[in-house]
Scaffold this motif. Structure first.
Motif, mmCIF file in Angstrom:
data_model
loop_
_atom_site.group_PDB
_atom_site.id
_atom_site.type_symbol
_atom_site.label_atom_id
_atom_site.label_comp_id
_atom_site.label_asym_id
_atom_site.label_seq_id
_atom_site.Cartn_x
_atom_site.Cartn_y
_atom_site.Cartn_z
ATOM 1 N N GLN A 154 0.807 -1.219 0.000
ATOM 2 C CA GLN A 154 0.000 0.000 0.000
ATOM 3 C C GLN A 154 0.839 1.268 0.000
ATOM 4 O O GLN A 154 0.490 2.255 -0.648
ATOM 5 C CB GLN A 154 -0.882 0.048 1.253
ATOM 6 N N LEU A 155 1.935 1.252 0.761
ATOM 7 C CA LEU A 155 2.608 2.501 1.092
ATOM 8 C C LEU A 155 4.074 2.254 1.421
ATOM 9 O O LEU A 155 4.434 1.210 1.967
ATOM 10 C CB LEU A 155 1.907 3.121 2.308
ATOM 11 N N ALA A 181 2.460 6.632 -1.985
ATOM 12 C CA ALA A 181 1.440 5.665 -2.373
ATOM 13 C C ALA A 181 1.451 5.513 -3.892
ATOM 14 O O ALA A 181 1.911 6.398 -4.614
ATOM 15 C CB ALA A 181 0.066 6.119 -1.890
ATOM 16 N N LYS A 182 0.917 4.400 -4.365
ATOM 17 C CA LYS A 182 0.911 4.104 -5.796
ATOM 18 C C LYS A 182 -0.515 4.083 -6.349
ATOM 19 O O LYS A 182 -1.480 3.919 -5.629
ATOM 20 C CB LYS A 182 1.580 2.746 -6.050
ATOM 21 N N TRP A 195 -0.323 5.725 10.218
ATOM 22 C CA TRP A 195 -0.642 4.767 9.151
ATOM 23 C C TRP A 195 -1.389 3.591 9.761
ATOM 24 O O TRP A 195 -0.823 2.798 10.503
ATOM 25 C CB TRP A 195 0.646 4.319 8.469
ATOM 26 N N ASN A 200 -6.549 0.608 6.033
ATOM 27 C CA ASN A 200 -6.157 1.198 4.742
ATOM 28 C C ASN A 200 -6.200 2.726 4.776
ATOM 29 O O ASN A 200 -6.637 3.372 3.817
ATOM 30 C CB ASN A 200 -7.064 0.698 3.606
ATOM 31 N N LEU A 231 -6.322 4.560 1.333
ATOM 32 C CA LEU A 231 -5.432 3.920 0.371
ATOM 33 C C LEU A 231 -6.166 2.967 -0.564
ATOM 34 O O LEU A 231 -5.629 2.584 -1.604
ATOM 35 C CB LEU A 231 -4.330 3.168 1.123
ATOM 36 N N LYS A 234 -8.718 5.751 -2.706
ATOM 37 C CA LYS A 234 -7.911 6.836 -3.281
ATOM 38 C C LYS A 234 -8.577 8.200 -3.088
ATOM 39 O O LYS A 234 -8.443 9.098 -3.916
ATOM 40 C CB LYS A 234 -7.651 6.608 -4.780
#
Length: 376
Positions: A154-155, A181-182, A195, A200, A231, A234
């Protein structure tokens, strides 16, 4: 060889050994033979040792294996070399750690590890690395200091230090925190960061800066006093002193509450919001608003006001749609249009046009008429 730490009492094996050494009886000889320990200047040295602790029910709390352990009797500290350890919760393995060396303090109440720290949560796959780690088994707490790095699908996070609450699966980072993040690429910077892996969520309870990237180029930049980024969905929930700067289209969005859909590039605010186009010198405010940065359209409702700061033209309405690409504005509901040069005041039901060049057409509604006031 196994040494057992139970509750706040050091291993019965070690204490029996110590008391036996003082009396030099047969028990001491038997334990020394079984443990293959060497006594050097008031310390006990063990090779290839396993240390562990269990709770009152006999369930494992933690276990540490080390190439070498030196127990200092007067300080009640066991120095360990090349340790690898397991942390349990409710009898189940939740964390694995390794380091260059470490210390077991206070009969197992605290474990200090140093050098090339690696801690892996077996439940969620999170990996924490750093230079120093304090492990408090009874508090279900890991405190990683100096060059903290965290990695998870996730991160990715870095910071000066962080506390990992293993039961909640929550990390609190502090000092020069950077989180990445992606899908889409998003970078967050702040001084304190929470976090919540299981939920999430990435939370900034101090002012935080977010930057959205596309092809390694910044497309949007956001700052707010409070933020929460989901996450999974989004979507970022932003509160207090929000400033969102879009590179293309070149607009600034300001307010105190907003939902930023990072993936779909939309901003929704249910509280007063201001949108500024600096190049066109246009400012639009409203009680609520939604901006679609991908489609370059803004819709505002409730006490909407548009001002062309270049020529001081003004447009008031209940609702307003602004096409950012063409600069066309469609307004409806109690429309008032004002300009200074030449002086003009027009009211009607709807309006369409551009404030920058004062080309606004005001229309009447059904059963009403446009009222024009020319100011001498």
């Amino acid at each position: 060889m196994v040494l057992i730490f139970k509750r706040t009492i050091l291993s019965i094996l070690i204490f029996t050994f110590l008391s036996a050494c003082q009396s030099e009886n047969k028990t001491a000889k038997k334990i020394q033979k079984d443990t293959a320990a060497t006594e050097i200047e008031g310390s006990l040295v063990f090779n290839n040792v396993t240390l562990n602790q269990a709770d009152e029910k006999g369930s494992p709390v933690w276990q540490v294996k080390a190439k070498k352990a030196t127990y200092i009797k007067d300080k009640k500290i066991a120095n360990i070399e090349q340790p690898t350890g397991d942390l349990f919760q409710d009898g189940k393995l939740v964390l694995r750690v390794s380091a260059d060396n470490g210390e077991v303090h206070e009969d197992g109440e605290k474990i200090l590890l140093k050098g090339q720290i690696v801690a892996t949560d077996t439940r969620n796959g999170a990996v924490l690395k750093g230079d120093e780690l304090e492990w408090f088994p009874k508090q279900d707490l890991l405190w990683v200091r100096n060059n903290l790095k965290g990695n998870h699908p996730q991160l990715q996070v870095t910071g000066n230090e962080g506390k990992y609450f293993t039961r909640q699966e929550q990390i609190e980072l502090q000092g020069n925190v950077v989180a990445i993040a992606k899908d889409p690429d998003l970078q967050m910077k702040t001084e304190h960061f929470i976090w919540q892996i299981k939920e999430n969520k990435a939370i900034g309870d101090k002012r935080l800066q977010m930057e959205r990237y596309k092809d390694k180029i910044v497309t949007d930049r956001v700052e707010s006093d409070l933020s929460e980024y989901n996450l999974k969905t989004k979507i970022a929930t932003l509160k207090k002193n929000i400033q969102l700067t879009s590179i293309e289209p070149p607009v600034l969005i300001a307010g105190n509450a907003a939902l930023w859909d990072v993936k779909n590039q939309t901003v929704l605010s249910t509280q007063p919001v201001k949108i500024i186009h600096q190049k066109e010198q246009l400012v639009i405010t409203g009680n609520e608003g939604r901006v679609d940065l991908a489609k370059r359209v803004a819709n505002l409702t409730g006490g909407v006001q548009g001002i062309g700061t270049r020529n001081q033209s003004q447009l008031y309405a209940t609702q307003m749609r602004w096409d950012i690409s063409t600069q066309n504005i469609d307004a409806s509901g109690n429309v008032i249009y004002k300009q200074l040069n030449p002086p003009l005041n027009v009211t009607g039901a709807t309006a369409r046009g551009k404030l920058q060049d004062q080309s606004v057409v005001v229309n009447s509604g059904s059963g009403s008429r446009v009222v024009t006031e020319i100011i001498p």
